[in-house]
Scaffold this motif. Structure first.
Motif, PDB file in Angstrom:
ATOM      1  N   MET A  24       0.892  -1.064   0.076  1.00 31.31           N
ATOM      2  CA  MET A  24       0.288  -0.130  -0.028  1.00 31.31           C
ATOM      3  C   MET A  24       0.902   1.230  -0.102  1.00 31.31           C
ATOM      4  SD  MET A  24      -2.714   1.353   2.931  1.00 31.31           S
ATOM      5  CE  MET A  24      -3.628  -0.192   2.815  1.00 31.31           C
ATOM      6  N   ILE A  25       0.560   2.024  -1.043  1.00 31.91           N
ATOM      7  CA  ILE A  25       1.584   3.405  -1.176  1.00 31.91           C
ATOM      8  C   ILE A  25       0.782   4.369  -0.968  1.00 31.91           C
ATOM      9  CG2 ILE A  25       3.083   4.824  -2.534  1.00 31.91           C
ATOM     10  CD1 ILE A  25       4.382   2.074  -1.636  1.00 31.91           C
ATOM     11  N   SER A  26       1.026   5.579  -0.037  1.00 29.00           N
ATOM     12  CA  SER A  26       0.308   6.721   0.191  1.00 29.00           C
ATOM     13  C   SER A  26       0.979   7.660  -0.608  1.00 29.00           C
ATOM     14  CB  SER A  26       0.021   6.955   1.490  1.00 29.00           C
ATOM     15  OG  SER A  26      -0.527   8.323   1.776  1.00 29.00           O
ATOM     16  N   PHE A  27       0.574   8.614  -1.594  1.00 29.80           N
ATOM     17  CA  PHE A  27       0.971   9.711  -1.947  1.00 29.80           C
ATOM     18  C   PHE A  27       0.511  10.870  -1.321  1.00 29.80           C
ATOM     19  CE2 PHE A  27       1.367   6.497  -5.085  1.00 29.80           C
ATOM     20  CZ  PHE A  27       2.654   6.921  -6.011  1.00 29.80           C
ATOM     21  N   SER A  28       1.364  11.793  -0.623  1.00 31.11           N
ATOM     22  CA  SER A  28       0.634  12.857   0.262  1.00 31.11           C
ATOM     23  C   SER A  28       2.076  13.843   0.278  1.00 31.11           C
ATOM     24  CB  SER A  28       0.527  12.300   1.638  1.00 31.11           C
ATOM     25  OG  SER A  28       1.693  11.583   2.262  1.00 31.11           O
ATOM     26  N   ASN A  29       1.602  14.958   0.974  1.00 33.86           N
ATOM     27  CA  ASN A  29       2.891  15.878   1.566  1.00 33.86           C
ATOM     28  C   ASN A  29       2.370  16.215   3.027  1.00 33.86           C
ATOM     29  OD1 ASN A  29       0.904  18.185   1.581  1.00 33.86           O
ATOM     30  ND2 ASN A  29       1.043  18.348  -0.483  1.00 33.86           N
ATOM     31  N   GLY A  30       3.593  16.821   3.543  1.00 40.73           N
ATOM     32  CA  GLY A  30       3.514  17.143   4.940  1.00 40.73           C
ATOM     33  C   GLY A  30       2.775  18.406   5.263  1.00 40.73           C
ATOM     34  N   THR A  31       2.449  19.151   4.345  1.00 40.05           N
ATOM     35  CA  THR A  31       1.421  20.355   4.825  1.00 40.05           C
ATOM     36  C   THR A  31      -0.007  20.187   4.572  1.00 40.05           C
ATOM     37  OG1 THR A  31       1.872  21.068   2.334  1.00 40.05           O
ATOM     38  CG2 THR A  31       3.585  21.599   3.960  1.00 40.05           C
ATOM     39  N   ASN A  32      -0.255  19.140   3.965  1.00 39.54           N
ATOM     40  CA  ASN A  32      -1.922  19.003   3.750  1.00 39.54           C
ATOM     41  C   ASN A  32      -2.546  18.241   4.845  1.00 39.54           C
ATOM     42  OD1 ASN A  32      -4.326  17.022   2.924  1.00 39.54           O
ATOM     43  ND2 ASN A  32      -3.989  18.454   0.954  1.00 39.54           N
ATOM     44  N   PRO A  33      -3.469  18.963   5.605  1.00 38.35           N
ATOM     45  CA  PRO A  33      -4.119  18.463   6.721  1.00 38.35           C
ATOM     46  C   PRO A  33      -4.726  16.989   6.800  1.00 38.35           C
ATOM     47  CG  PRO A  33      -5.003  20.767   6.518  1.00 38.35           C
ATOM     48  CD  PRO A  33      -4.144  20.130   5.247  1.00 38.35           C
ATOM     49  N   ASN A  34      -5.269  16.763   5.314  1.00 33.65           N
ATOM     50  CA  ASN A  34      -5.825  15.287   5.291  1.00 33.65           C
ATOM     51  C   ASN A  34      -4.668  14.369   5.016  1.00 33.65           C
ATOM     52  OD1 ASN A  34      -8.505  15.990   5.476  1.00 33.65           O
ATOM     53  ND2 ASN A  34      -8.919  16.161   3.403  1.00 33.65           N
ATOM     54  N   SER A  35      -3.461  14.875   4.627  1.00 36.04           N
ATOM     55  CA  SER A  35      -2.265  13.838   4.480  1.00 36.04           C
ATOM     56  C   SER A  35      -1.973  13.594   5.920  1.00 36.04           C
ATOM     57  CB  SER A  35      -1.016  14.430   3.696  1.00 36.04           C
ATOM     58  OG  SER A  35      -1.514  14.630   2.238  1.00 36.04           O
TER      59      SER A  35
END
Length: 104
Positions: A24-35
């Motif tokens: 399972m790979i999550s694509f996210s960023n550290g500044t997005n609240p949902n991430s």
């Protein structure tokens, strides 16, 4: 089990060198609240399901990986089985929905 940081240099190894378990790979960023919320669900899921390798791609640090998989929404989840993408979801996914993706 913890969430593994996935980069361009180890992406292929993570996806292809684990044929016995889903990835399972999550694509996210550290500044997005949902991430940030997604990271919490991923961490819980990884401890409850050690049979699934859980990884995270920071799209700001790894833009080529997000471009390769057409990521336009964060967080986004991709499930890989035996090196092939078998499921995708965009937006925040709780543990129940993460498990549904893995068992598709």
């Amino acid at each position: 089990m913890s969430v593994k940081d996935v980069t361009k240099s180890n992406f292929s190894k993570v996806i292809y060198n684990n044929p016995e378990k889903p990835v399972m790979i999550s694509f996210s960023n550290g500044t997005n609240p949902n991430s940030k919320k997604q990271d919490m669900f991923l961490t819980m899921y990884s401890y409850e399901h050690p049979d699934v390798l859980v990884g995270r791609v920071d799209i700001e640090k790894e833009p080529s990986l997000s471009a390769m998989y057409g990521i336009s929404t964060v967080p986004s989840i991709k499930i890989f089985k035996k090196g092939k993408c078998t499921a995708t979801a965009s937006g925040l996914q709780d543990k129940f929905h993460l498990h549904q993706l893995v068992t598709k």
